[in-house]
Design an enzyme around this catalytic site. Structure first.
Site, PDB file in Angstrom:
ATOM      1  N   THR A 197       0.867  -1.177   0.000  1.00  0.00           N
ATOM      2  CA  THR A 197       0.000   0.000   0.000  1.00  0.00           C
ATOM      3  C   THR A 197       0.903   1.227   0.000  1.00  0.00           C
ATOM      4  OG1 THR A 197      -1.671  -1.182   1.253  1.00  0.00           O
ATOM      5  CG2 THR A 197      -1.843   1.222   1.204  1.00  0.00           C
ATOM      6  N   LYS A 199      -7.495   1.839  -2.503  1.00  0.00           N
ATOM      7  CA  LYS A 199      -7.037   1.336  -1.199  1.00  0.00           C
ATOM      8  C   LYS A 199      -7.029   2.469  -0.166  1.00  0.00           C
ATOM      9  CE  LYS A 199      -5.029  -1.074   1.995  1.00  0.00           C
ATOM     10  NZ  LYS A 199      -4.660  -2.364   2.419  1.00  0.00           N
ATOM     11  N   LYS A 250       0.673   5.058   8.179  1.00  0.00           N
ATOM     12  CA  LYS A 250       1.230   5.399   6.860  1.00  0.00           C
ATOM     13  C   LYS A 250       0.109   5.526   5.829  1.00  0.00           C
ATOM     14  CE  LYS A 250       2.196   1.854   4.679  1.00  0.00           C
ATOM     15  NZ  LYS A 250       1.626   0.892   3.722  1.00  0.00           N
TER      16      LYS A 250
HETATM   17  P1  NAP Z   1       5.615  -6.493   7.202  1.00  0.00           P
HETATM   18  O1  NAP Z   1       5.225  -7.795   7.803  1.00  0.00           O
HETATM   19  O2  NAP Z   1       6.226  -5.438   8.042  1.00  0.00           O
HETATM   20  O3  NAP Z   1       6.600  -6.849   5.967  1.00  0.00           O
HETATM   21  C1  NAP Z   1       7.208  -5.822   5.225  1.00  0.00           C
HETATM   22  C2  NAP Z   1       8.132  -6.470   4.218  1.00  0.00           C
HETATM   23  O4  NAP Z   1       8.742  -5.445   3.441  1.00  0.00           O
HETATM   24  C3  NAP Z   1       9.291  -7.258   4.865  1.00  0.00           C
HETATM   25  O5  NAP Z   1       9.527  -8.390   4.059  1.00  0.00           O
HETATM   26  C4  NAP Z   1      10.435  -6.261   4.787  1.00  0.00           C
HETATM   27  O6  NAP Z   1      11.708  -6.873   4.789  1.00  0.00           O
HETATM   28  C5  NAP Z   1      10.158  -5.613   3.460  1.00  0.00           C
HETATM   29  N1  NAP Z   1      10.761  -4.279   3.325  1.00  0.00           N
HETATM   30  C6  NAP Z   1      10.393  -3.145   3.967  1.00  0.00           C
HETATM   31  N2  NAP Z   1      11.176  -2.127   3.603  1.00  0.00           N
HETATM   32  C7  NAP Z   1      12.048  -2.622   2.699  1.00  0.00           C
HETATM   33  C8  NAP Z   1      13.092  -2.049   1.935  1.00  0.00           C
HETATM   34  N3  NAP Z   1      13.393  -0.732   2.038  1.00  0.00           N
HETATM   35  N4  NAP Z   1      13.785  -2.852   1.104  1.00  0.00           N
HETATM   36  C9  NAP Z   1      13.495  -4.159   1.014  1.00  0.00           C
HETATM   37  N5  NAP Z   1      12.502  -4.771   1.695  1.00  0.00           N
HETATM   38  C10 NAP Z   1      11.791  -3.996   2.527  1.00  0.00           C
HETATM   39  O7  NAP Z   1       4.398  -5.792   6.468  1.00  0.00           O
HETATM   40  P2  NAP Z   1       3.057  -6.450   5.878  1.00  0.00           P
HETATM   41  O8  NAP Z   1       2.033  -6.465   6.949  1.00  0.00           O
HETATM   42  O9  NAP Z   1       3.405  -7.690   5.133  1.00  0.00           O
HETATM   43  O10 NAP Z   1       2.637  -5.285   4.868  1.00  0.00           O
HETATM   44  C11 NAP Z   1       3.223  -5.169   3.572  1.00  0.00           C
HETATM   45  C12 NAP Z   1       2.388  -4.165   2.776  1.00  0.00           C
HETATM   46  O11 NAP Z   1       1.039  -4.658   2.678  1.00  0.00           O
HETATM   47  C13 NAP Z   1       2.305  -2.791   3.434  1.00  0.00           C
HETATM   48  O12 NAP Z   1       2.297  -1.781   2.457  1.00  0.00           O
HETATM   49  C14 NAP Z   1       0.974  -2.850   4.176  1.00  0.00           C
HETATM   50  O13 NAP Z   1       0.431  -1.559   4.357  1.00  0.00           O
HETATM   51  C15 NAP Z   1       0.140  -3.703   3.223  1.00  0.00           C
HETATM   52  N6  NAP Z   1      -0.979  -4.432   3.847  1.00  0.00           N
HETATM   53  C16 NAP Z   1      -0.832  -5.102   5.026  1.00  0.00           C
HETATM   54  C17 NAP Z   1      -1.926  -5.783   5.574  1.00  0.00           C
HETATM   55  C18 NAP Z   1      -1.853  -6.543   6.887  1.00  0.00           C
HETATM   56  O14 NAP Z   1      -2.913  -6.911   7.423  1.00  0.00           O
HETATM   57  N7  NAP Z   1      -0.653  -6.824   7.415  1.00  0.00           N
HETATM   58  C19 NAP Z   1      -3.159  -5.764   4.913  1.00  0.00           C
HETATM   59  C20 NAP Z   1      -3.265  -5.102   3.697  1.00  0.00           C
HETATM   60  C21 NAP Z   1      -2.162  -4.440   3.173  1.00  0.00           C
HETATM   61  P3  NAP Z   1      12.392  -7.328   6.183  1.00  0.00           P
HETATM   62  O15 NAP Z   1      11.853  -8.693   6.482  1.00  0.00           O
HETATM   63  O16 NAP Z   1      13.835  -7.335   5.892  1.00  0.00           O
HETATM   64  O17 NAP Z   1      12.012  -6.305   7.220  1.00  0.00           O
END
Ligand code: NAP
Length: 291
Positions: A95, A170, A238
């Site tokens: 997102t 979104k 965010k």
């Molecule tokens: P998360 O568990 O914090 O995972 C984030 C991922 O991004 C990790 O694999 C992280 O790597 C990687 N990452 C972050 N910054 C990076 C960078 N600069 N370079 C390379 N890799 C990077 O987050 P998530 O919950 O999966 O969310 C991911 C996206 O989906 C976000 O935009 C979030 O808003 C969206 N989203 C989340 C949900 C939910 O319920 N969780 C629902 C809908 C949408 P590392 O492992 O090395 O930290």
């Protein structure tokens, strides 16, 4: 299809798992490389960099945290843009900013690469179960090519217009759930203060007009005052900031979203940024529940 998945967090890892289950040829890469291991055990190839992951695949699915992270993964050193051949598609399930997405699409188009923005809704459960709602933006040909990948983990996939439209949809979603999380928290604070039988109350509420995904899936966190992930407060903050930024460009003032943004800033300042967004109930409770 040959597909690379970059970003194996709460959402990206189960997406990659569904792609393997659907029979795609999957290569994974994550900044913290250990996170690749469970998927490698299930048959995914591992790549040392986003560029290496993108070499020789049809599409690259990215699911990282924020706009600068997406930019770094695509255009940074050893980024996707250095590995993916012309004709390939980048599918962004993070997102991020709609305006930045439109700009990113133009930069990729200059290399003959398509960008499909495909942010998701449905929480960690939706990712695990492969039942996500997906808001899609991009050119019709690249959206068509992305379909087999999106169908591996999406239940409702809606193409809303050119690059950025998926992210704008979104943002609308995140504005709507901002108010829902905050008011479900307030309702539970009120119910607890009034001493109502909470289990029966939840059942009754879920059969009426107060029913919502947040009530069904996160009210128990609020009742228990325990906020395991889910979806991090910092990530929702965010998203609300993205929505407010876009609203500002359109001359709109989203009052409830401003309030939720300030509450999430308080939570983050208190060290609760990595808790689930249902932690907004912490604020409702301390304002409302009698000691
Ligand atoms: P998360 O568990 O914090 O995972 C984030 C991922 O991004 C990790 O694999 C992280 O790597 C990687 N990452 C972050 N910054 C990076 C960078 N600069 N370079 C390379 N890799 C990077 O987050 P998530 O919950 O999966 O969310 C991911 C996206 O989906 C976000 O935009 C979030 O808003 C969206 N989203 C989340 C949900 C939910 O319920 N969780 C629902 C809908 C949408 P590392 O492992 O090395 O930290």
């Amino acid at each position: 299809m040959r597909v690379a998945v970059i970003g194996l967090g709460t959402m990206g890892a189960p997406m990659a798992g569904h792609l393997l289950d659907a029979g795609h040829e999957v290569t994974v890469h994550n900044r913290t490389r250990e996170r690749e291991l469970p998927l490698a055990e299930r048959g995914a190839a591992r790549a040392a960099t986003p560029a290496e992951a993108a070499a020789g695949v049809d599409a690259v699915l990215v699911c990282v945290s924020d706009t600068p992270d997406l930019d770094a993964v695509v255009f940074g050193a050893d980024g996707v843009a250095q590995g993916l051949a012309a004709g390939g598609t980048v599918i962004d399930c993070s997102t991020v900013s709609p305006s930045a997405t439109a700009e990113l699409a133009e930069r990729l188009a200059a290399q003959g690469i398509g960008l499909v923005d495909a942010p998701v809704s449905g929480g960690s459960e939706g990712a695990e179960n492969g039942t996500l709602t997906i808001f899609v933006g991009g050119s019709p040909d690249h959206v068509e090519r992305a379909q087999p990948i999106l169908q591996a983990f999406g239940k409702r996939i809606t193409h809303l217009g050119p690059s950025g439209c998926g992210q704008m949809a979104k943002a609308v979603n995140q504005v709507m759930i901002a108010g829902t999380y905050a008011t479900v928290g307030e309702g539970i604070a009120l119910a607890q203060a009034a001493g109502l039988p909470l289990e029966q109350l939840m059942e009754a509420l879920s059969a009426g007009a107060a029913s919502s995904w947040v009530l069904a899936n996160r009210a128990q966190n609020m009742v228990d005052d325990s906020y395991p992930l889910g979806f991090k407060v910092s990530l929702h903050r965010k998203d609300v900031a993205i929505a407010l930024d876009e609203a500002g460009r359109l001359g709109l003032d989203l009052g409830v979203s401003q309030v939720v943004l300030a509450e999430e800033d308080d939570l983050i300042g208190e060290g609760h940024g990595d808790e689930d967004v249902s932690a907004l109930a912490r604020i409702a409770k301390r304002r409302s529940v009698r000691p």
